[in-house]
Design a protein around this motif. Sequence first.
Motif, mmCIF file in Angstrom:
data_model
loop_
_atom_site.group_PDB
_atom_site.id
_atom_site.type_symbol
_atom_site.label_atom_id
_atom_site.label_comp_id
_atom_site.label_asym_id
_atom_site.label_seq_id
_atom_site.Cartn_x
_atom_site.Cartn_y
_atom_site.Cartn_z
ATOM 1 N N VAL A 45 16.184 -26.161 -22.989
ATOM 2 C CA VAL A 45 15.090 -25.806 -22.084
ATOM 3 C C VAL A 45 15.364 -26.415 -20.712
ATOM 4 O O VAL A 45 15.594 -27.613 -20.581
ATOM 5 N N ILE A 46 15.330 -25.555 -19.687
ATOM 6 C CA ILE A 46 15.543 -26.013 -18.313
ATOM 7 C C ILE A 46 14.302 -25.804 -17.449
ATOM 8 O O ILE A 46 14.294 -26.198 -16.289
ATOM 9 N N GLY A 47 13.288 -25.183 -18.019
ATOM 10 C CA GLY A 47 12.068 -24.965 -17.255
ATOM 11 C C GLY A 47 10.941 -24.498 -18.143
ATOM 12 O O GLY A 47 11.161 -23.943 -19.207
ATOM 13 N N ASN A 48 9.750 -24.743 -17.665
ATOM 14 C CA ASN A 48 8.544 -24.319 -18.364
ATOM 15 C C ASN A 48 7.615 -23.758 -17.308
ATOM 16 O O ASN A 48 7.217 -24.477 -16.401
ATOM 17 N N GLU A 49 7.318 -22.471 -17.405
ATOM 18 C CA GLU A 49 6.505 -21.822 -16.384
ATOM 19 C C GLU A 49 5.138 -21.435 -16.929
ATOM 20 O O GLU A 49 4.679 -20.328 -16.736
ATOM 21 N N GLY A 50 4.498 -22.329 -17.624
ATOM 22 C CA GLY A 50 3.178 -22.052 -18.167
ATOM 23 C C GLY A 50 3.241 -21.163 -19.385
ATOM 24 O O GLY A 50 3.151 -21.633 -20.498
ATOM 25 N N PHE A 51 3.411 -19.871 -19.176
ATOM 26 C CA PHE A 51 3.442 -18.941 -20.294
ATOM 27 C C PHE A 51 4.857 -18.622 -20.744
ATOM 28 O O PHE A 51 5.044 -17.818 -21.635
ATOM 29 N N CYS A 52 5.849 -19.255 -20.140
ATOM 30 C CA CYS A 52 7.252 -18.983 -20.481
ATOM 31 C C CYS A 52 8.043 -20.276 -20.621
ATOM 32 O O CYS A 52 7.755 -21.254 -19.953
ATOM 33 N N LYS A 53 9.060 -20.219 -21.473
ATOM 34 C CA LYS A 53 10.072 -21.265 -21.519
ATOM 35 C C LYS A 53 11.347 -20.642 -20.987
ATOM 36 O O LYS A 53 11.656 -19.486 -21.284
ATOM 37 N N VAL A 54 12.087 -21.420 -20.222
ATOM 38 C CA VAL A 54 13.361 -20.945 -19.695
ATOM 39 C C VAL A 54 14.460 -21.819 -20.293
ATOM 40 O O VAL A 54 14.409 -23.046 -20.213
ATOM 41 N N TYR A 55 15.438 -21.153 -20.899
ATOM 42 C CA TYR A 55 16.548 -21.830 -21.552
ATOM 43 C C TYR A 55 17.834 -21.581 -20.772
ATOM 44 O O TYR A 55 18.029 -20.501 -20.228
ATOM 45 N N LYS A 56 18.699 -22.569 -20.764
ATOM 46 C CA LYS A 56 20.055 -22.339 -20.272
ATOM 47 C C LYS A 56 20.855 -21.864 -21.470
ATOM 48 O O LYS A 56 20.819 -22.461 -22.541
ATOM 49 N N GLY A 57 21.561 -20.765 -21.278
ATOM 50 C CA GLY A 57 22.362 -20.207 -22.355
ATOM 51 C C GLY A 57 23.765 -19.877 -21.888
ATOM 52 O O GLY A 57 24.061 -19.933 -20.693
ATOM 53 N N TYR A 58 24.603 -19.553 -22.832
ATOM 54 C CA TYR A 58 25.982 -19.186 -22.526
ATOM 55 C C TYR A 58 26.327 -17.916 -23.290
ATOM 56 O O TYR A 58 26.182 -17.865 -24.513
#
Length: 135
Positions: A45-58
Amino acid sequence: MDKSSWGRTSSESKSFRALLPSDGCHRYTFKELKFATSEFNESCVIGNEGFCKVYKGYMEKTRNNVAIKEVNKSCSQHFNEFQTEIAMLSKLRHVHLVSLIGYRDENGEMILVYEYMAQGTLQEHIYNTNNPPLS
């Protein structure tokens, strides 16, 4: 959860896909996204935007890092915000804006795949003093 739990109809799902850019916007499988994020591991997880999680992926195929945004399924009221984001990013293609490169919209999942910004977001440079100032 299935699509009905999101309160979306099949026509809404089709309109979601219609918002996506046809050039270079890949439709990912859930298996590809799970693999890219180590099964949506919290350490990615690289971010949390309230209603979303943002993941770093490859992504193995393209050998690129990506940012994978997953909408929290329990927040069905954010479907319109999600659609607005897609519509805006689809229309506003520019070298200085993050590019939407793919998506997943099946079985109730709403996931977008963006190019990964290694230097961080503009917001982080403006509001986060740990990042160097912009030139």
